[in-house]
Design an enzyme around this catalytic site. Structure first.
Site, short mmCIF file in Angstrom:
data_model
loop_
_atom_site.label_atom_id
_atom_site.label_comp_id
_atom_site.label_asym_id
_atom_site.label_seq_id
_atom_site.Cartn_x
_atom_site.Cartn_y
_atom_site.Cartn_z
CE1 TYR A 1 46.14 36.36 35.21
CE2 TYR A 1 44.74 35.92 37.10
CZ TYR A 1 45.95 36.29 36.58
OH TYR A 1 47.00 36.59 37.42
CB SER B 1 46.64 34.30 40.27
OG SER B 1 45.45 34.96 40.67
#
Length: 275
Positions: free
Chosen positions: A146, A133
């Protein structure tokens, strides 16, 4: 010989789109899902699909064994994709929530990756693809769990690439920014499960977070379809020496550039305004 690829997290989003597209293109796709009903749905669509829960070692072993039955004991590509985001300020985050984030986003990936490396070495070829990501490159508020899991994945994958450099196994990272998926719905569920929203000093910001996560359409104008990730995945599949990193979406290119260019304090001033 038809190229075989195991893709995790195929119930929705990137995993589902890539599994269906590669299947239609003639690849031997083995999709995996955590829930039995999602497995049955993809099987009805004509895909090979196995049940595999990254939070469970027994499920990982069983899912991989079922995969090898389908492929005849080979596996050309592993696409680690299954993940979710746990929202919330770090000061409000129960340690159990952080453990669960890492269990799904890193530890399960490690267990699965560790299991396929010996096979790839034995067969003399293989590719391991990690779906990371933009939040593995830079951090943003209220995404600490995250962020941490993806930063860890980046370091894990860089190390794995170095350790496999003298072997025929290739390792690549795909680093998407915003992609249309069910990511927000899953994040909202985890947010409400683990964060005491009403009693946090971040309540005003949390209300905006809930509003954003509750919208049916993406709020980021740079959001792309899962097709953007498929494009990078196909490049990896079809190249003998794929790149170590593939940036996907404009925010990833932008923040990847700014991270190298700006002093930390300057970059912080930009990131603290991001939502």
């Amino acid at each position: 010989m038809t190229t075989s690829i195991l893709i995790t997290g195929c119930s929705t989003g990137i995993g589902r789109h890539c599994a269906l597209a590669l299947h239609q293109a003639g690849y031997m796709v083995i999709a995996s899902c955590r829930r039995a009903e999602d497995v049955a749905e993809l099987q009805e669509l004509g895909l090979h699909c196995v049940q595999l829960d990254l939070n469970c070692s027994q499920s990982i072993r069983h899912g991989l064994a079922e995969t090898f039955k389908i492929t005849g004991g080979r596996l050309d590509i592993l696409f680690n994709n299954a993940a979710y985001g746990q929202p919330g300020a770090l000061e409000d985050l129960p340690t159990q929530a952080l453990r669960e984030q890492f269990e799904t986003n890193l530890f399960g990936w490690h267990e699965l990756t560790k299991a396929v490396i010996p096979l790839m070495l034995q067969q003399g070829s293989g590719k391991i693809v990690q779906n990371s990501s933009v939040l593995g490159l830079v951090a943003m508020k209220y995404r600490g769990a995250y962020n941490a899991s993806k930063f860890a994945l980046e370091g894990y994958t860089d190390t794995l690439r170095l350790e496999l450099a003298d072997t025929p196994v290739e390792v690549s990272l795909i680093e998407p920014g915003p992609i249309r998926s069910h990511f927000r719905e899953n994040a909202k569920q985890k947010f409400e499960q683990y964060i005491d929203i009403a009693n946090s000093r971040h309540l005003p910001s949390y209300q905006k977070t809930l509003d954003r996560l509750g919208k049916s359409a993406p709020t980021n104008k740079f959001t792309l379809s899962p097709e953007a990730v498929l494009h990078s995945l196909l490049h990896i599949i079809n190249n003998d020496k794929p790149k170590p990193r593939y940036f996907v979406t404009q925010p990833t290119y932008l923040f990847g550039f700014l991270r190298r260019l700006l002093p930390t304090r300057w970059l912080d001033k930009l990131l603290v305004k991001s939502s």
